[in-house]
Design a protein around this motif. Structure first.
Motif, PDB file in Angstrom:
ATOM      1  N   GLY A 281       0.816  -1.210   0.000  1.00  0.00           N
ATOM      2  CA  GLY A 281       0.000   0.000   0.000  1.00  0.00           C
ATOM      3  C   GLY A 281       0.846   1.255   0.000  1.00  0.00           C
ATOM      4  N   ILE A 282       1.924   1.254   0.787  1.00  0.00           N
ATOM      5  CA  ILE A 282       2.820   2.413   0.871  1.00  0.00           C
ATOM      6  C   ILE A 282       3.567   2.630  -0.442  1.00  0.00           C
ATOM      7  CG2 ILE A 282       4.911   3.291   2.012  1.00  0.00           C
ATOM      8  CD1 ILE A 282       3.895   1.730   4.533  1.00  0.00           C
ATOM      9  N   ALA A 283       4.032   1.540  -1.048  1.00  0.00           N
ATOM     10  CA  ALA A 283       4.848   1.646  -2.264  1.00  0.00           C
ATOM     11  C   ALA A 283       4.052   2.107  -3.473  1.00  0.00           C
ATOM     12  CB  ALA A 283       5.505   0.299  -2.554  1.00  0.00           C
ATOM     13  N   THR A 284       2.772   1.725  -3.536  1.00  0.00           N
ATOM     14  CA  THR A 284       1.986   1.972  -4.758  1.00  0.00           C
ATOM     15  C   THR A 284       0.914   3.045  -4.617  1.00  0.00           C
ATOM     16  OG1 THR A 284       0.344   0.276  -4.184  1.00  0.00           O
ATOM     17  CG2 THR A 284       2.299  -0.452  -5.404  1.00  0.00           C
ATOM     18  N   GLY A 285       0.461   3.297  -3.385  1.00  0.00           N
ATOM     19  CA  GLY A 285      -0.670   4.203  -3.208  1.00  0.00           C
ATOM     20  C   GLY A 285      -1.998   3.536  -3.507  1.00  0.00           C
ATOM     21  N   TYR A 286      -1.982   2.212  -3.708  1.00  0.00           N
ATOM     22  CA  TYR A 286      -3.198   1.442  -3.982  1.00  0.00           C
ATOM     23  C   TYR A 286      -3.243   0.235  -3.055  1.00  0.00           C
ATOM     24  CZ  TYR A 286      -3.372   4.177  -8.283  1.00  0.00           C
ATOM     25  OH  TYR A 286      -3.409   5.212  -9.180  1.00  0.00           O
TER      26      TYR A 286
ATOM     27  N   GLU B 238      -7.079  -3.406  -5.534  1.00  0.00           N
ATOM     28  CA  GLU B 238      -6.982  -2.492  -6.680  1.00  0.00           C
ATOM     29  C   GLU B 238      -5.866  -2.901  -7.631  1.00  0.00           C
ATOM     30  OE1 GLU B 238      -8.489   1.795  -4.857  1.00  0.00           O
ATOM     31  OE2 GLU B 238      -6.464   1.098  -4.387  1.00  0.00           O
ATOM     32  N   ILE B 239      -4.728  -3.288  -7.092  1.00  0.00           N
ATOM     33  CA  ILE B 239      -3.604  -3.701  -7.931  1.00  0.00           C
ATOM     34  C   ILE B 239      -3.968  -4.968  -8.698  1.00  0.00           C
ATOM     35  CG2 ILE B 239      -1.194  -4.499  -7.903  1.00  0.00           C
ATOM     36  CD1 ILE B 239      -0.867  -2.796  -5.325  1.00  0.00           C
TER      37      ILE B 239
ATOM     38  N   THR C  36      -3.062   1.557   4.611  1.00  0.00           N
ATOM     39  CA  THR C  36      -1.777   2.261   4.494  1.00  0.00           C
ATOM     40  C   THR C  36      -1.585   2.972   3.164  1.00  0.00           C
ATOM     41  OG1 THR C  36      -0.661   0.261   3.665  1.00  0.00           O
ATOM     42  CG2 THR C  36      -0.624   0.630   6.041  1.00  0.00           C
ATOM     43  N   CYS C  37      -2.389   2.635   2.151  1.00  0.00           N
ATOM     44  CA  CYS C  37      -2.074   3.096   0.791  1.00  0.00           C
ATOM     45  C   CYS C  37      -2.179   4.612   0.613  1.00  0.00           C
ATOM     46  CB  CYS C  37      -2.934   2.360  -0.238  1.00  0.00           C
ATOM     47  SG  CYS C  37      -4.704   2.652  -0.118  1.00  0.00           S
ATOM     48  N   ARG C  38      -3.105   5.254   1.322  1.00  0.00           N
ATOM     49  CA  ARG C  38      -3.262   6.708   1.148  1.00  0.00           C
ATOM     50  C   ARG C  38      -3.224   7.448   2.479  1.00  0.00           C
ATOM     51  NH1 ARG C  38      -7.125   4.065  -1.962  1.00  0.00           N
ATOM     52  NH2 ARG C  38      -6.573   3.994  -4.167  1.00  0.00           N
TER      53      ARG C  38
ATOM     54  N   ILE D 250       8.485   6.076   5.271  1.00  0.00           N
ATOM     55  CA  ILE D 250       7.133   5.787   5.746  1.00  0.00           C
ATOM     56  C   ILE D 250       7.006   4.317   6.100  1.00  0.00           C
ATOM     57  CG2 ILE D 250       4.718   5.606   5.017  1.00  0.00           C
ATOM     58  CD1 ILE D 250       5.236   8.165   3.340  1.00  0.00           C
ATOM     59  N   PHE D 251       7.574   3.459   5.247  1.00  0.00           N
ATOM     60  CA  PHE D 251       7.513   2.018   5.516  1.00  0.00           C
ATOM     61  C   PHE D 251       8.204   1.668   6.831  1.00  0.00           C
ATOM     62  CE2 PHE D 251       9.770  -2.108   5.071  1.00  0.00           C
ATOM     63  CZ  PHE D 251       8.665  -2.919   5.284  1.00  0.00           C
ATOM     64  N   HIS D 252       9.336   2.297   7.109  1.00  0.00           N
ATOM     65  CA  HIS D 252      10.052   2.016   8.354  1.00  0.00           C
ATOM     66  C   HIS D 252       9.209   2.419   9.571  1.00  0.00           C
ATOM     67  CE1 HIS D 252      14.126   2.098   6.057  1.00  0.00           C
ATOM     68  NE2 HIS D 252      13.588   0.900   6.078  1.00  0.00           N
TER      69      HIS D 252
END
Length: 407
Positions: free
Chosen positions: A68-73, A77-78, A213-215, A228-230
């Motif tokens: 979610g953090i890496a893609t914003g989706y 959705e992916i 987490t995505c948005r 953000i991931f950390h």
């Protein structure tokens, strides 16, 4: 919300919350039944299995949050964007079935909690459960942070309840510590360990965590997304360690109280026997913990269903309408007079079918650099993820065989 410039512990605060909602799936009424049976039948023997299952859950939830953090989706959705439309529709249908199975266990667990603590008959208890979960979901109107705080508060009710239980039961230190050393005691203990590990990963928690987490906090650059991931990793470790500790304490309490006296595989019996072996207050604490677990996890299941529907088919229904519709199957079970614990077990069987469908795309996508960028899995992470996926899927296939073909 973009990544801010706060420093110290204040930097972490915006990221605390999603993992607590996901962690609720790992302390639901189904876990209560498994942990109580394990402790009463084998003492502290399978404590190490609870720890191992928690480590597996941490890895899978980390991958879910990371995508979610890496893609914003979110993961649904992916999957919808990258796989054929028919696959997305299939995933949505099976996802709704998973949510119904999840809610069956959690809704009934909360109703049993009301019944045990307050003596309310099961049908009125079920209706009260539905009303309470609607109230919990209403916190989302004020923003997701309000819902997260409400769920976190219920998690800490469970923590307090079982912290008191462990004090009352006063387990002996030496056998308790021995339970963390891997070993078995006959074939049946292996089967029960398989049940604990097989029920570890919850499909709806995988889909939901990526949606939370995505948005939430948006990284504008690869470096910000990694930061953000950390921070989110800290949220995962805190929440999942708490969930793992609750499960371990639950098993230890059952071991110190019932082992050598009685084997318990029914939540109603567990409630009564806590009152007999320790004190009426211990029974009440058990019931309160069960009630908090059922209400919080049932609310989370409804939220997961909303995320899945939006992701897989880009449609939504009002979350309160979804809540009302999802109440129908557990109400039907309660009206029919079916055994609540048996219903919990059968719901876990249904969930077994959805685990592979959730884990496989998660590992595939998080290992794709085109999708993940600088948050793509390290090779060792991918190896561990496939290993966990293989173990969980194999155990669930085995448990399905045991359920339908007999011991």
């Amino acid at each position: 919300m973009a990544l801010g410039k706060a420093r110290g512990w204040k930097q972490l605060m915006p990221f605390i919350g999603p993992a607590f909602i996901a962690a609720v799936a790992y302390i639901d009424p189904g876990n209560y039944a498994t942990n109580i049976q394990s402790g009463s039948q084998y003492g502290y023997l399978l404590l190490w299995v609870v720890v191992l299952s928690n480590l597996m859950a941490i890895l899978i939830q980390t991958l879910s949050a990371k995508i979610g953090i890496a893609t914003g989706y979110n993961l649904p959705e992916i999957l919808r964007d990258r796989w054929p439309k028919g696959v997305s529709i299939f995933y949505w249908i099976q996802g709704e079935i998973m949510v119904m199975a999840t809610d069956l266990a959690e809704f009934i667990g909360a109703a049993v909690g009301f019944n045990l603590v307050f003596g309310i008959p099961m049908l009125p208890a079920a209706i009260l459960t539905g009303l309470c979960t609607i109230v919990i979901l209403a916190f989302q109107i004020r923003g997701v942070r309000s819902l997260e705080m409400a769920i976190a508060a219920m998690v800490f009710v469970i923590v307090i309840a079982f912290s008191c239980e462990i004090v009352f039961s006063a387990p002996a230190l030496a056998p308790l510590m021995a339970g963390f050393v891997p070993h078995f005691q006959g074939t049946n203990s292996i089967l029960l360990a398989a049940g604990i590990l097989g029920a570890t990963v919850m499909p709806h928690a995988i889909y939901m965590h990526s949606g939370l987490t995505c948005r939430r906090v948006i990284g504008r650059t690869p470096e910000e997304r990694k930061k953000i991931f950390h921070f989110e990793l800290a949220d995962i470790l805190i929440a999942m360690v708490i969930a793992g500790a609750i499960n371990a304490i639950m098993l230890a309490v059952a071991a110190s109280t019932f082992y050598g006296h009685i084997v318990i595989s029914d939540l109603n019996v567990a409630f009564k026997q806590f009152g007999v072996f320790i004190a009426p207050s211990a029974a009440i604490l058990f019931g309160v913990g069960l009630l908090a677990a059922g209400l919080s996890s049932s609310s989370v299941g409804t939220l997961a269903g909303d995320i899945m529907m939006q992701g897989f088919i880009h449609k939504r229904v009002p979350v309160f309408l979804r809540r009302v519709c999802s109440m129908i199957p557990p109400l039907a079970v309660i009206i029919s007079g079916a055994n609540a614990t048996n219903a919990l077990v059968m719901s876990q069987v249904v969930l077994s079918f959805g685990i592979a469908l959730a884990i496989i795309p998660l590992v595939i996508f998080t290992n794709n650099k085109q999708i993940m960028g600088n948050l793509v899995n390290h090779k060792i992470t991918t190896v561990l993820a496939w290993l966990v996926a293989g173990v969980v899927i194999a155990l669930n296939v085995f448990l399905l065989y045991q359920t339908f073909a007999g011991q």
